[in-house]
Design a protein around this motif. Structure first.
Motif, PDB file in Angstrom:
ATOM      1  N   THR A   1       8.961   6.718  -3.014  1.00 47.59           N
ATOM      2  CA  THR A   1       8.474   7.080  -4.338  1.00 47.59           C
ATOM      3  C   THR A   1       7.532   5.969  -4.790  1.00 47.59           C
ATOM      4  O   THR A   1       7.958   4.829  -4.995  1.00 47.59           O
ATOM      5  CB  THR A   1       9.634   7.224  -5.333  1.00 47.59           C
ATOM      6  OG1 THR A   1      10.522   8.240  -4.870  1.00 47.59           O
ATOM      7  CG2 THR A   1       9.109   7.597  -6.718  1.00 47.59           C
ATOM      8  N   ARG A   2       6.269   6.308  -4.908  1.00 45.24           N
ATOM      9  CA  ARG A   2       5.282   5.286  -5.281  1.00 45.24           C
ATOM     10  C   ARG A   2       5.421   4.904  -6.755  1.00 45.24           C
ATOM     11  O   ARG A   2       5.863   5.703  -7.578  1.00 45.24           O
ATOM     12  CB  ARG A   2       3.860   5.786  -4.984  1.00 45.24           C
ATOM     13  CG  ARG A   2       3.593   5.896  -3.479  1.00 45.24           C
ATOM     14  CD  ARG A   2       2.257   6.562  -3.191  1.00 45.24           C
ATOM     15  NE  ARG A   2       1.125   5.818  -3.717  1.00 45.24           N
ATOM     16  CZ  ARG A   2       0.584   4.737  -3.160  1.00 45.24           C
ATOM     17  NH1 ARG A   2       1.096   4.257  -2.027  1.00 45.24           N
ATOM     18  NH2 ARG A   2      -0.449   4.129  -3.701  1.00 45.24           N
ATOM     19  N   ARG A   3       5.044   3.667  -7.052  1.00 47.05           N
ATOM     20  CA  ARG A   3       5.202   3.126  -8.402  1.00 47.05           C
ATOM     21  C   ARG A   3       3.992   2.261  -8.737  1.00 47.05           C
ATOM     22  O   ARG A   3       3.197   1.910  -7.849  1.00 47.05           O
ATOM     23  CB  ARG A   3       6.471   2.280  -8.486  1.00 47.05           C
ATOM     24  CG  ARG A   3       6.481   1.094  -7.529  1.00 47.05           C
ATOM     25  CD  ARG A   3       7.756   0.276  -7.598  1.00 47.05           C
ATOM     26  NE  ARG A   3       7.767  -0.778  -6.586  1.00 47.05           N
ATOM     27  CZ  ARG A   3       7.229  -1.981  -6.748  1.00 47.05           C
ATOM     28  NH1 ARG A   3       6.623  -2.298  -7.892  1.00 47.05           N
ATOM     29  NH2 ARG A   3       7.288  -2.891  -5.790  1.00 47.05           N
TER      30      ARG A   3
ATOM     31  N   ALA B   1       0.831  -1.216   0.000  1.00 51.39           N
ATOM     32  CA  ALA B   1       0.000   0.000   0.000  1.00 51.39           C
ATOM     33  C   ALA B   1       0.860   1.258   0.000  1.00 51.39           C
ATOM     34  O   ALA B   1       0.489   2.279  -0.591  1.00 51.39           O
ATOM     35  CB  ALA B   1      -0.929  -0.011   1.206  1.00 51.39           C
ATOM     36  N   LEU B   2       2.017   1.191   0.655  1.00 50.41           N
ATOM     37  CA  LEU B   2       2.907   2.359   0.679  1.00 50.41           C
ATOM     38  C   LEU B   2       3.750   2.452  -0.595  1.00 50.41           C
ATOM     39  O   LEU B   2       4.129   3.542  -1.014  1.00 50.41           O
ATOM     40  CB  LEU B   2       3.820   2.287   1.908  1.00 50.41           C
ATOM     41  CG  LEU B   2       3.116   2.409   3.262  1.00 50.41           C
ATOM     42  CD1 LEU B   2       4.121   2.283   4.392  1.00 50.41           C
ATOM     43  CD2 LEU B   2       2.370   3.740   3.365  1.00 50.41           C
ATOM     44  N   GLU B   3       4.003   1.305  -1.219  1.00 54.63           N
ATOM     45  CA  GLU B   3       4.857   1.311  -2.406  1.00 54.63           C
ATOM     46  C   GLU B   3       4.125   1.734  -3.677  1.00 54.63           C
ATOM     47  O   GLU B   3       4.765   2.144  -4.652  1.00 54.63           O
ATOM     48  CB  GLU B   3       5.464  -0.079  -2.610  1.00 54.63           C
ATOM     49  CG  GLU B   3       6.488  -0.453  -1.547  1.00 54.63           C
ATOM     50  CD  GLU B   3       6.943  -1.894  -1.675  1.00 54.63           C
ATOM     51  OE1 GLU B   3       6.843  -2.443  -2.791  1.00 54.63           O
ATOM     52  OE2 GLU B   3       7.380  -2.488  -0.673  1.00 54.63           O
ATOM     53  N   GLY B   4       2.776   1.598  -3.686  1.00 53.95           N
ATOM     54  CA  GLY B   4       2.078   2.020  -4.892  1.00 53.95           C
ATOM     55  C   GLY B   4       0.714   1.419  -5.111  1.00 53.95           C
ATOM     56  O   GLY B   4      -0.108   1.987  -5.826  1.00 53.95           O
TER      57      GLY B   4
ATOM     58  N   ARG C   1      -5.495   9.708  -0.014  1.00 57.86           N
ATOM     59  CA  ARG C   1      -4.686  10.885   0.280  1.00 57.86           C
ATOM     60  C   ARG C   1      -3.794  10.654   1.503  1.00 57.86           C
ATOM     61  O   ARG C   1      -2.615  11.029   1.522  1.00 57.86           O
ATOM     62  CB  ARG C   1      -5.593  12.094   0.513  1.00 57.86           C
ATOM     63  CG  ARG C   1      -4.845  13.420   0.667  1.00 57.86           C
ATOM     64  CD  ARG C   1      -5.793  14.620   0.588  1.00 57.86           C
ATOM     65  NE  ARG C   1      -6.838  14.584   1.609  1.00 57.86           N
ATOM     66  CZ  ARG C   1      -8.130  14.334   1.351  1.00 57.86           C
ATOM     67  NH1 ARG C   1      -8.520  14.086   0.106  1.00 57.86           N
ATOM     68  NH2 ARG C   1      -9.007  14.327   2.326  1.00 57.86           N
ATOM     69  N   VAL C   2      -4.348   9.999   2.530  1.00 58.28           N
ATOM     70  CA  VAL C   2      -3.569   9.691   3.737  1.00 58.28           C
ATOM     71  C   VAL C   2      -2.373   8.812   3.371  1.00 58.28           C
ATOM     72  O   VAL C   2      -1.252   9.038   3.841  1.00 58.28           O
ATOM     73  CB  VAL C   2      -4.455   9.003   4.795  1.00 58.28           C
ATOM     74  CG1 VAL C   2      -3.599   8.395   5.903  1.00 58.28           C
ATOM     75  CG2 VAL C   2      -5.464   9.980   5.380  1.00 58.28           C
ATOM     76  N   ILE C   3      -2.620   7.799   2.530  1.00 60.60           N
ATOM     77  CA  ILE C   3      -1.549   6.881   2.141  1.00 60.60           C
ATOM     78  C   ILE C   3      -0.458   7.624   1.378  1.00 60.60           C
ATOM     79  O   ILE C   3       0.741   7.458   1.647  1.00 60.60           O
ATOM     80  CB  ILE C   3      -2.117   5.718   1.297  1.00 60.60           C
ATOM     81  CG1 ILE C   3      -2.962   4.798   2.173  1.00 60.60           C
ATOM     82  CG2 ILE C   3      -0.987   4.927   0.639  1.00 60.60           C
ATOM     83  CD1 ILE C   3      -3.718   3.728   1.402  1.00 60.60           C
ATOM     84  N   ARG C   4      -0.859   8.452   0.430  1.00 60.37           N
ATOM     85  CA  ARG C   4       0.137   9.178  -0.374  1.00 60.37           C
ATOM     86  C   ARG C   4       0.943  10.138   0.498  1.00 60.37           C
ATOM     87  O   ARG C   4       2.172  10.225   0.369  1.00 60.37           O
ATOM     88  CB  ARG C   4      -0.564   9.933  -1.503  1.00 60.37           C
ATOM     89  CG  ARG C   4      -1.182   9.007  -2.543  1.00 60.37           C
ATOM     90  CD  ARG C   4      -1.760   9.778  -3.716  1.00 60.37           C
ATOM     91  NE  ARG C   4      -2.443   8.892  -4.651  1.00 60.37           N
ATOM     92  CZ  ARG C   4      -1.850   8.142  -5.570  1.00 60.37           C
ATOM     93  NH1 ARG C   4      -0.523   8.179  -5.673  1.00 60.37           N
ATOM     94  NH2 ARG C   4      -2.543   7.357  -6.374  1.00 60.37           N
ATOM     95  N   ASP C   5       0.282  10.833   1.420  1.00 59.50           N
ATOM     96  CA  ASP C   5       0.983  11.766   2.306  1.00 59.50           C
ATOM     97  C   ASP C   5       1.943  11.014   3.232  1.00 59.50           C
ATOM     98  O   ASP C   5       3.081  11.450   3.465  1.00 59.50           O
ATOM     99  CB  ASP C   5      -0.019  12.566   3.143  1.00 59.50           C
ATOM    100  CG  ASP C   5      -0.818  13.558   2.301  1.00 59.50           C
ATOM    101  OD1 ASP C   5      -0.421  13.802   1.152  1.00 59.50           O
ATOM    102  OD2 ASP C   5      -1.841  14.073   2.802  1.00 59.50           O
ATOM    103  N   PHE C   6       1.484   9.874   3.741  1.00 59.77           N
ATOM    104  CA  PHE C   6       2.307   9.084   4.655  1.00 59.77           C
ATOM    105  C   PHE C   6       3.541   8.549   3.921  1.00 59.77           C
ATOM    106  O   PHE C   6       4.662   8.571   4.449  1.00 59.77           O
ATOM    107  CB  PHE C   6       1.477   7.934   5.224  1.00 59.77           C
ATOM    108  CG  PHE C   6       2.171   7.138   6.303  1.00 59.77           C
ATOM    109  CD1 PHE C   6       2.502   7.730   7.517  1.00 59.77           C
ATOM    110  CD2 PHE C   6       2.491   5.807   6.106  1.00 59.77           C
ATOM    111  CE1 PHE C   6       3.139   6.987   8.514  1.00 59.77           C
ATOM    112  CE2 PHE C   6       3.116   5.059   7.096  1.00 59.77           C
ATOM    113  CZ  PHE C   6       3.444   5.658   8.304  1.00 59.77           C
TER     114      PHE C   6
END
Length: 693
Positions: A593-595, A501-504, A581-586
């Motif tokens: 860098t999300r992929r 979830a944090l990677e993309g 949005r929470v995930i992207r901000d975190f």
């Protein structure tokens, strides 16, 4: 009585011959049974003194189905169709006398008899769907001609067992008998058929029950739509529906060919292999190698439960349902009353659904004794604690129970992850301590992990396994380690889901992939259902994980209308832009860098580490067999049965592929993906988890 072969015999009562199958334990249709029936019918047909034939079985049941130990082995004649043809084309009436169960091939044999009589306690069914198959000996073609299309669809696609009175009402049976007089009644019935010169009724020639459905595609479409969720992912139910469509629309012999084609497709497919594997694994799981018949069991007639919360109340219901008196203990009257209300509400809901009578509800509640006094457990034979998941709390409780409960009683902990040996060390009788890890809701979920401590006595293990069967659970014996088997493997999946979830990948992407794989829900939907705030305390929250951030926002799952997903008033989930949005901000704060993450990577990273952890569990001896691990995941975590289980799935795709993929992720993401030595060794030798050691 004359023996035909080792498993069949023939006796004559006046002008009626009784052909009896006696092949314990369930008179399965082995090659010997098939040969004996065929020879018996041929003898009766050739004997001018015989005017009618009763086909019966000795022992506890009629023919209970095919001999599945013959699946995959070289064919030994005669085939079942040849036997059925001899019965159906007999010039003398053949009456099936059914007791116990007539299942699968057994019912298909009864269907080619000209008439059927059954004991009132008997049950009939075509349960092949549970093995990933369909009835392959005419069941899908003959059954609708007797009971109608709607009933046939339900019986075949659901694999249900129908009680004899209901089977008679729908037209499957011609007569009922008392259990004690079935043989005599069957002979008398056959004699009446002969005296009245009734026709040799061949089910294949009947048309009145199927003609109304001819050309009515809407009937089948409605059945598919109504059962879409139930049949999701399974191939056998759809194949069964297609066969019954063929019974309606095609001449009998063409329908029979269609049934055979689809049967063979299923038999050769991966789903049936997986479901047959699960069938045997579910029986093997009860076998504990060092607990022989010489190990005594401990009589258990009274049960004590400490804790009346959701888990404790659910555990209590299992024993109440089995007719055992239960004393349930809480620390406050408020908590005790709340627990009793929940138990009562569960029973009332079951009663409203017609599964219990009001009298049965009252009888079960009457077996429950609520108390605030731990001393009331002094005479219990088994005490199970279901208190807060905290080691110090549990050790203190077991120390008190050690002083209260009578010698010889079993002391069990329902911990889901804590060290059973450390808990046992708080008592003066660690040999009496065992883990009984029920799954929530405990009154519904089938799985029970029986956790054997280092000092747990063999009689305690045996008794715990026997009790599991008595209360309708599927028990798997496991060893002491953090999370035992199921939760230890689940932790691997949960870790990777959070990382993905944090990677993309977004939560709904991950859930979709696992749902499409066959799980009832993905890890994020599961967290929302359970509640994100399980074990979370606001005062200690640091906002260092997504879960903590969402809990701080009061997004605690379905119960608050928001968690990883947003929910409407009916708890229907939809992806949440807030959570995205929470995930992207975190992720940004963590410098990530999300992929784009592919579905294949999601599946591999969620499932392969579980397989790897299962290999470590086997290597450490914390599970007896790879198949036990699969049984745990089938019954406790929703692993799709048509994929067998994580260890069987690994065998299916190839251990070399699993190892190769893990090593790629190890290089990319770290040592969490390093293949377990056992897994690497098996792959290097071209072996499988299912291969003998």
């Amino acid at each position: 009585m004359t023996a035909i072969n080792a498993v069949t015999s023939l006796a004559v009562d006046g002008n009626i011959a009784v052909l009896t199958v006696d092949s314990p334990p369930v008179n399965a249709l082995s090659a010997a049974v098939r040969a004996g029936i065929l020879q018996g019918i041929e003898r009766c047909t050739a004997d001018p003194a015989v005017q009618g034939i009763v086909l019966a079985c000795a022992g506890k049941t009629f023919i209970a189905g095919a001999d599945i130990t013959e699946f995959g082995k070289p064919f030994v004649p005669p085939g079942l169709p040849e036997v059925q043809a001899a019965i159906e084309n007999s010039t003398k009436p053949v009456v099936a006398a059914i007791h116990g169960t007539a299942l699968g091939g057994g019912l298909e044999v009864a269907l080619v008899c000209h008439y059927r009589i059954a004991a009132r306690s008997a049950r009939c069914g075509l349960p092949e769907v549970h093995l990933g198959l369909l009835p392959g000996a005419g069941g899908t073609q003959r059954l609708p001609r007797l009971v109608g299309v709607e009933k046939a669809l339900e019986m075949v696609a659901y694999g249900t067992h129908v009680p004899a009175p209901e089977a008679a009402e729908m037209g499957l049976l011609d007569a009922l008998a008392d259990d004690a007089t079935l043989r005599a009644d069957a002979i008398a019935f056959a004699r009446r058929i002969v005296e009245e010169k009734r026709p040799l009724r061949k089910v294949r020639d009947l048309d009145d029950k199927i003609s109304p459905a001819r050309g009515n595609g809407e009937l089948f479409a409605a059945f598919r739509k109504a059962n879409a969720r139930r049949f999701r992912g399974f191939e056998a139910p759809e194949a069964s529906i297609r066969c019954i469509e063929a019974a309606v629309e095609l001449p009998f012999d063409e329908g029979l060919r269609r049934e055979r084609e689809l049967f063979q497709e299923l038999m050769a497919g991966s789903q049936s292999a997986a479901q047959r594997y699960v069938f045997f694994a579910s029986r093997q799981v009860w076998n504990v190698p060092d607990i022989g018949a010489d190990v005594p069991s401990i009589p258990v007639t009274r049960v004590g439960i400490v804790g009346a919360g959701t888990m404790g109340g659910g555990i209590a219901m299992n024993f109440l349902n089995a007719g055992m008196p239960v004393t349930i203990v809480e620390t406050t009257q408020q908590a005790l009353d709340r627990g009793l209300r929940t138990i009562r509400a569960n029973y009332d809901n079951t009663m409203k659904k017609g599964r219990l009578s009001a009298a049965e509800v009252e009888a079960r509640m009457a077996r429950l004794t609520p108390t605030l006094d731990l001393q009331q457990l002094a005479d219990a034979d088994l005490v199970i604690e279901a208190v807060f998941e905290n080691m110090e709390v549990k050790k203190e409780l077991f120390g008190r129970l050690d002083q209260i409960v009578k010698p010889g009683a079993i002391l069990a902990t329902n911990t889901s992850a804590l060290d059973v040996d450390e808990i046992a060390a708080a008592t003066s009788r660690p040999e009496a301590v065992i883990g009984l890890h029920f799954f929530s809701p405990a009154n519904v979920m089938k799985l029970l992990e029986v956790v054997r401590g280092e000092k747990t006595a063999k009689p305690v293990v045996r008794t715990s396994m026997e009790l599991a069967r008595k209360i309708g659970k599927v028990a798997a014996l496991v060893g002491v380690c953090p999370g035992f088997v199921g939760n230890r493997m689940l932790a691997q999946r949960q870790r990777e889901a959070q990382r993905l979830a944090l990677e993309g990948a977004l939560p709904w992407d991950i859930d979709r992939v696992l749902y499409d794989f066959g799980f009832p829900m993905g890890p994020f939907a599961m967290s929302d259902l359970a509640g994100l705030d399980l074990g979370w305390v606001r005062e200690r929250s640091t906002g260092s994980t997504l879960r903590e951030i969402l809990c701080e926002m009061d997004r605690r799952g379905q119960k608050t209308g928001a968690g990883y997903y947003d929910y409407d008033a009916q708890r229907n989930a939809r992806p949440s832009p807030v959570v995205e949005r929470v995930i992207r901000d975190f992720a940004t704060r963590q410098g990530r860098t999300r992929r784009a993450v592919s579905d294949q990577e999601i599946l591999e990273r969620c499932v392969f580490p579980m397989i790897n952890e299962g290999a470590k569990i086997l290597q450490e001896g914390k599970a007896l067999r790879a198949s036990d691990i699969d049984v745990i995941w089938n019954n406790g975590y929703g692993w799709p049965v048509y994929r067998g289980g994580p260890m069987f799935y690994a065998d299916t795709i190839g251990l070399d592929k699993v190892v190769r993929t893990l090593r790629q992720y190890e290089e990319m993401l770290g040592e969490e993906f390093r293949p377990a030595p056992l897994l690497a060794d098996l792959a290097a030798r071209g072996k499988r988890f299912a291969d003998p050691k």
